[in-house]
Design an enzyme around this catalytic site. Structure first.
Site: not given
Length: 271
Positions: A86-88
Site C-alpha cells: 500500500r505504499d510502494v
C-alpha cells in the site's frame, strides 16, 4: 492512541514473516521497558530510488527492468501471504550493494494490509487515506479500504514511469490536484515523455497504470514474467552496475566522510 500502537505491532509482526531477499529483513520487535514499541531491521547502505534519479537522472531501460523485477518479486511473496504493501514509492525502495551490485530492498511495510483479517479492515477505516497520492491507485482514493494486489501493481507502474522518465507521473501544487489527476487524467505513456524504450516495456507500464484494475496485470507474477521476457533482450549486468556504483561513490567523496551513512537506513526504528 492505542489503535496506532496496535497497528504498528500488527504490521511488524506481519512483515517479519516475509523472507524474500528483496524485502527488508526484520530481526526483532517488541516494547521497551517504558512501553514504547520498536522493531530492529537490517542495516542498509545504499540509495533510495528517489535519490538515484535525483543523482543520475532517468534510469536506462535495462536497469529499470532489473530494479522493477526485484520489487515485483518482493510483492509477489507478500501477496501470496495475503499482504498488500500500500505504499510502494521511490522513497520506499532502496538500491544497495549486498555482495553484488544493484540489490533492491523494499522497505516500510508500515501500511501493509492483511486481506484475510477483519480487524485490519477496521483499522484501515479509522485511518482513512494513508499513503502517497502520486503513487496511489484510483480505487484507493475512492475508498481507502478497497485495496488488493492490483493496487500495489499500479504503484509499481508509477515507480517504473518515474525511473524511466525521471519525472513523476502526475504533478500538482497539492494532494487534491494530484488526486484529481489520478482519478480522471489518462496516465502518460513513457514514450510520450520522449524516452526511447522497448514497446513491450512501454505497454507494461501503461497496463499497470490502468484506471480500471481489471485491465492491469492480474498479479505480481504476471509482472515478473513480463519483465523477465524484456530482460532477456535488455540485460543490465553486474559490470554495468559496478561501473555506476564506482562513479557514484567517487561523486560523493568530496561531500565529506559521512556520505555513505547519509543513504543508509537506521537499524532501529520506533513508532
Amino acid at each position: 492512541p492505542s489503535v496506532y500502537v496496535h497497528r504498528f505491532e500488527r504490521d511488524v509482526q506481519l512483515a517479519s514473516q516475509l523472507m524474500h531477499p528483496n524485502t527488508v529483513e526484520i530481526y526483532d520487535f517488541g516494547r521497551t521497558r517504558e512501553g514504547q514499541p520498536y522493531y530492529v531491521m537490517e542495516f542498509l547502505d545504499g540509495v533510495t530510488l528517489a535519490e538515484l534519479v535525483e543523482h543520475s537522472g532517468r534510469v536506462p531501460p535495462g536497469r529499470a527492468i532489473h530494479i522493477l523485477r526485484q520489487v515485483a518479486a518482493a510483492l509477489r511473496e507478500a501477496h501470496m501471504h495475503g499482504m498488500i504493501h500500500r505504499d510502494v514509492k521511490p522513497e520506499n525502495v532502496m538500491l544497495c550493494r549486498r555482495g553484488e551490485d544493484d540489490v533492491v530492498k523494499l522497505l516500510d511495510f508500515g501500511l501493509v494490509k492483511n486481506l484475510e483479517r477483519a480487524d485490519t479492515r477496521d483499522i484501515t477505516k479509522q485511518l482513512k487515506i494513508v499513503g502517497t497520492p502520486r503513487y496511489m491507485a484510483p480505487e484507493r482514493l475512492v475508498n481507502p479500504s478497497d485495496v488488493d494486489a492490483r493496487s500495489d501493481i499500479y504503484a509499481l507502474g508509477a515507480v517504473g514511469y518515474y525511473l524511466l522518465t525521471g519525472k513523476v507521473i502526475f504533478d500538482g501544487d497539492d494532494s487534491l490536484q494530484i488526486s484529481n489527476q489520478v482519478l480522471h487524467a489518462a496516465a502518460p505513456r513513457v514514450r510520450d515523455a520522449g524516452v526511447e524504450v522497448p514497446e513491450g516495456l512501454d505497454n507494461l507500464i501503461a497496463a499497470c497504470l490502468e484506471k480500471d484494475r481489471t485491465r492491469r496485470p492480474r498479479n505480481a507474477e504476471a509482472v515478473v514474467e513480463a519483465l523477465d521476457r524484456l530482460a532477456s533482450r535488455l540485460a543490465w549486468t553486474q559490470a554495468d552496475a559496478a561501473a555506476w556504483w564506482s562513479g557514484y561513490r567517487k561523486s560523493r567523496q568530496p561531500a565529506g566522510g559521512d556520505s555513505a551513512a547519509k543513504g543508509a537506513r537506521r537499524a532501529t526504528t520506533a513508532a
